[in-house]
Design an enzyme around this catalytic site. Sequence first.
Site, short mmCIF file in Angstrom:
data_model
loop_
_atom_site.label_atom_id
_atom_site.label_comp_id
_atom_site.label_asym_id
_atom_site.label_seq_id
_atom_site.Cartn_x
_atom_site.Cartn_y
_atom_site.Cartn_z
N LYS A 81 10.34 98.03 67.76
CA LYS A 81 9.11 98.81 67.90
C LYS A 81 9.40 100.01 68.78
O LYS A 81 10.22 99.94 69.70
CB LYS A 81 8.01 97.96 68.55
N GLY A 183 -13.14 96.91 65.11
CA GLY A 183 -12.21 97.93 64.66
C GLY A 183 -12.41 98.24 63.19
O GLY A 183 -12.28 97.35 62.34
#
Length: 354
Positions: A81, A183
């Site tokens: 990441k 969200g």
Amino acid sequence: MTAFWTEADFDDHEGVHFVHDRHSGLTAIIALHSTHLGPGAGGTRFWHYAEPAAALRDALRLSRGMSYKNAMAGLPMGGGKAVILAGPDRRKSPELLAAFGDAIDSLGGRYITAEDVGMGEADMVAIARRTPYVTGLPTQDSTAAGGDPGPFTAKGVFLGIKAAVAHKLGRDDLEGVHIAVQGTGSVGGGAARLLAADGARLTLADVDTARASALAQELGGQAVPAEAIMDVECDLFSPNALGAILDDTGIARLRAPIVAGGANNQLARPEHGAMLAERGILYTPDYVINGGGIIAVTMEYLARRDGHACDIAQVHSAVEAIPGRLQMIWTEAEASGRTPDVVADAMAQRLIGR
């Protein structure tokens, strides 16, 4: 910031690379958790962090999550990441993206990047001008996978929610099932549309209140303030924003028998899985249910590397295997007396040789 190897979220990461380019202003962290199954694959997050330590924590936690996610999805990829530390204005320049592409290229293929929060297709195209180790690139071929992986993540979340409702509530359909969605971006919004089409009753929230309200109006749902969504009494709470929301306070607020959503690292700490179980709440391990996006971009990357287009039908077929993996986790958890997060972690750790 303390030394990264003393951080609570350091998990024998193979490499943590600090990147700084004075000319472009780039400051970034690339974390490689494991390359046991293949190069570390995971998106790049472009975010303004109030404290550098928060960026390091994100990189460490998210890269470990990608090791587990890729392993559980059956992909020949390890976990990696990247986070780019954005300024308060969140401004990206061509020079910054070029410098970041060069940083990825310098790792010689040990890290493959794609979209994440704050990064889109155009950014991947810019990075791809400097390195081949990037995926999530747009395609004009409607039969080929490419571009924004969000719709595939949303599909996996939708299918995982259906599996969780069937497992916990004994329902084969979503007609009238009340789902609170936190969200409403690419993943949460995409999942909400699929849920509504299947008959679910939705309560939506987002820090972008206008976006949540518009989607609620579109889908015949209700919008509530972002700070109120975890208090909604419902059949299933679906977190699709940022992580670590399932802490002592968040879990105590929940009024739902199921948690299933696309946000990464939903459990603030390992003990919070047990806390959910103590309340009788079924937890859907986040890195399993949200694996659709990495499945899509990995298959895209491998196809491009091998010189052909990625068949979108094959991607859909791979995403449709997510509910079966979840059912396997829940079944083993119930048989062993362990929580779903512990079972999933053990499965993933075995797969990556740990």
